[in-house]
Structures are given as structure tokens and as C-alpha cells.
Motif scaffolding. Structure first.
Motif, short mmCIF file in Angstrom:
data_model
loop_
_atom_site.label_atom_id
_atom_site.label_comp_id
_atom_site.label_asym_id
_atom_site.label_seq_id
_atom_site.Cartn_x
_atom_site.Cartn_y
_atom_site.Cartn_z
N SER A 194 5.14 -0.66 -9.11
CA SER A 194 6.67 -0.15 -8.81
C SER A 194 6.96 -0.95 -7.83
O SER A 194 8.29 -0.72 -7.23
CB SER A 194 6.72 1.36 -8.66
OG SER A 194 5.87 1.65 -7.19
N LYS A 200 0.80 -1.07 0.04
CA LYS A 200 0.12 0.08 0.06
C LYS A 200 0.83 1.42 0.01
O LYS A 200 0.41 2.46 -0.27
CB LYS A 200 -0.90 0.26 1.22
CG LYS A 200 -2.09 -1.03 1.05
CD LYS A 200 -2.91 -1.13 2.27
CE LYS A 200 -3.93 0.09 2.38
NZ LYS A 200 -4.80 0.04 3.37
N ARG A 209 3.12 2.34 -2.00
CA ARG A 209 3.77 2.82 -3.24
C ARG A 209 2.77 2.03 -4.38
O ARG A 209 1.87 1.35 -4.17
CB ARG A 209 5.12 2.41 -3.83
CG ARG A 209 6.03 2.68 -2.50
CD ARG A 209 7.64 2.31 -3.35
NE ARG A 209 7.79 0.73 -3.34
CZ ARG A 209 8.10 -0.12 -2.49
NH1 ARG A 209 8.21 0.33 -1.20
NH2 ARG A 209 8.27 -1.13 -2.64
N THR A 210 2.97 2.47 -5.80
CA THR A 210 1.81 2.02 -6.63
C THR A 210 2.59 0.50 -6.81
O THR A 210 3.68 0.16 -6.75
CB THR A 210 2.36 2.95 -8.03
OG1 THR A 210 3.61 2.55 -8.43
CG2 THR A 210 1.99 4.27 -7.86
N LEU A 270 -7.46 -1.88 -8.34
CA LEU A 270 -6.42 -0.81 -8.57
C LEU A 270 -6.99 0.59 -9.25
O LEU A 270 -8.03 0.41 -9.98
CB LEU A 270 -5.16 -0.99 -9.05
CG LEU A 270 -4.34 -2.20 -8.94
CD1 LEU A 270 -3.17 -2.56 -9.99
CD2 LEU A 270 -3.91 -2.41 -7.56
N ARG A 300 -3.82 5.58 -10.83
CA ARG A 300 -2.53 5.46 -10.58
C ARG A 300 -1.80 4.23 -10.13
O ARG A 300 -0.69 4.06 -9.60
CB ARG A 300 -2.34 6.59 -9.30
CG ARG A 300 -2.84 8.00 -9.68
CD ARG A 300 -2.73 8.85 -8.45
NE ARG A 300 -3.64 8.25 -7.47
CZ ARG A 300 -3.72 8.97 -6.17
NH1 ARG A 300 -2.84 9.67 -5.78
NH2 ARG A 300 -4.70 8.42 -5.29
N ASN A 301 -2.76 3.10 -10.06
CA ASN A 301 -2.07 1.89 -9.87
C ASN A 301 -2.00 1.66 -8.28
O ASN A 301 -0.97 0.99 -8.00
CB ASN A 301 -0.97 1.61 -10.65
CG ASN A 301 -1.31 1.01 -12.25
OD1 ASN A 301 -2.38 0.41 -12.38
ND2 ASN A 301 -0.56 1.44 -13.12
N GLN A 302 -2.45 2.47 -7.60
CA GLN A 302 -2.67 2.41 -6.21
C GLN A 302 -3.78 1.19 -5.65
O GLN A 302 -4.77 1.14 -6.35
CB GLN A 302 -2.58 3.55 -5.58
CG GLN A 302 -1.29 4.37 -5.71
CD GLN A 302 -1.32 5.59 -5.05
OE1 GLN A 302 -2.02 6.43 -4.94
NE2 GLN A 302 -0.11 5.76 -4.21
#
Length: 239
Positions: free
Chosen positions: A119, A113, A115-116, A145, A148-150
Motif C-alpha cells: 500500500s 515500515k 504501512r504495508t 514480508l 500482512r505484507n509488512q
């Protein structure tokens, strides 16, 4: 009056400390001084059991748990009903053992959680393996997700049998739309330990891709985890 410790311990009101008390202190000292790498799997499990069983020699119990389940990781993820089969393991020990698995899952989820997701892929794999690789039944999990791919949500969708989990592609996509997700990562485990994707795994994944992508939800990957490693359908170019 007693003249030495031996005579003193023979007097009424004095009892010799159990033999394992010194062992416990030595084990704790090794852990303090050298860390977990200095301990074998059964010794690390002994430390876990000390609080649950303060008046019992836990070394034989820890050795039996490792012998039965194979490793520290497998022992702490074992189902409560199977742990209870080991003599000396009751509710208190089961709670202590379960706390280790829960803590590991919470730590690895926190790393995802931060970072994206794309990554921190190694953290994603670690989390998936920690939470699912040692389960005795198939589980199907979805990581939802945002753009922002979070991570928006991490949901366990289904729990099946030892070799099958019912998956409903439209329900997965429906849930993604409810959460306003723009991408998903699917994860499931193979209790056999072998993470090699089956034809059913591949077909199911392609079905979800076919329904999700026209609705604006990308399928980043389908990860299969097992005791012997993990497999990525994206990495294997199967999706």
C-alpha cells in the motif's frame, strides 16, 4: 584612537573576516527563508560542508564535487575513496557528506515500515532508489514480508562488481524460511544508470520464483534501480 572601522581593522590584534563569511550567512538565510528549492545543487552541498570546513571557502569544493559526480544526490552517495580525490575533501567532509545519504535512507526506510509494503509502493521505490541507485557496484537486496505484507527484514544479500552480482536462489529462500516470511521483494541496482532488466536478471528471478512459491513464499516483484529510473519485472510482465 581609530575613527572608523577601516582604521580599526588596521590596528594590531584585529583581522578582517574572510570574504566567505558573509556568503555563508546569505546562503543560510536563503535556505531559512525559501528552503532547498531556492538553492542549486552546489549551494546545498556548500551548506553540508560548512561544519566540516569552518575555516575554508567551500564554494569551489562544492562546485568541483557537482562537476565530477553530476548532481547533489550522486555526490552524497559517492564512495569515500572517490570523494577524497577532490582537493580539500578529507575525513571530516566525507563524514558530513555520508551523513546526508544515511539520513535520507533512514527517512525513506521509516516511510516503508509505517504501512504495508504493497500500500506504500511509491515509498518502497523511493527507498530502493535512495539506498542503491547511485552505488558504484551492483548490490542485491531482499525485503522480507510477513503475511500482512509488512516488512520483517531488509537485508543486503550480496555486493558484486560494476556489472554483476552473484545471487544464490536457494540461499534467498532459505533465509526467507528462517524469517517466516511469506513474500519477498527483490531489488538490485545497475551502476550504468539504465534499469532495463537483462536476460540474466529475468532468468535469475524466474529461478527464485520456481523455488520459493512451492514453499509458500511469494515473489511480489523484482525491482531494478539506476540513476535514470527504475524497472519492475512484475510491471513489465516478465514474472
Amino acid at each position: 584612537m581609530p575613527t572608523d572601522n577601516a582604521e580599526r581593522l588596521q590596528q594590531p590584534g584585529f583581522a578582517e573576516a574572510p570574504h566567505y563569511h558573509g556568503h555563508r550567512e546569505r546562503l543560510r538565510e536563503r535556505f531559512r527563508e525559501a528552503g532547498s528549492d531556492a538553492l542549486s545543487d552546489y549551494e546545498l552541498l556548500e551548506l553540508v560542508l560548512f561544519r566540516a570546513l569552518p575555516r575554508r571557502d567551500v564554494k569551489p569544493i562544492a562546485k568541483e564535487l557537482i562537476a565530477r559526480f553530476g548532481s547533489f544526490a550522486e555526490a552524497v552517495h559517492a564512495p569515500a575513496e572517490r570523494l577524497r580525490e577532490v582537493s580539500g575533501v578529507g575525513d571530516a567532509a566525507i563524514i558530513e557528506i555520508g551523513l546526508i545519504a544515511a539520513a535520507a535512507a533512514r527517512v525513506t526506510k521509516g516511510q516503508v515500515k509505517q504501512r504495508t509494503v504493497l500500500s506504500s509502493w511509491s515509498a518502497v521505490i523511493d527507498y530502493c532508489r535512495t539506498t542503491m541507485a547511485f552505488a558504484d557496484k551492483e548490490q542485491f537486496r531482499i525485503l522480507f514480508l510477513d503475511k500482512r505484507n509488512q516488512l520483517i527484514a531488509d537485508e543486503l544479500q550480496q555486493v558484486g562488481t560494476v556489472d554483476h552480482t552473484p545471487v544464490y536462489p536457494r540461499e534467498i529462500v532459505k533465509r526467507g524460511l528462517e524469517l517466516s516470511a511469506t513474500a519477498v521483494i527483490m531489488v538490485h541496482n545497475h551502476p550504468s544508470g539504465d534499469p532495463t532488466p537483462s536476460q540474466a536478471d529475468i532468468q535469475m528471478t524466474k529461478s527464485i520464483v520456481a523455488i520459493a512459491e512451492p514453499l509458500g513464499i511469494a515473489v511480489h516483484d523484482h525491482i531494478i534501480v539506476g540513476k535514470n529510473g527504475h524497472a519492475s519485472l512484475k510491471g513489465l510482465r516478465l514474472i
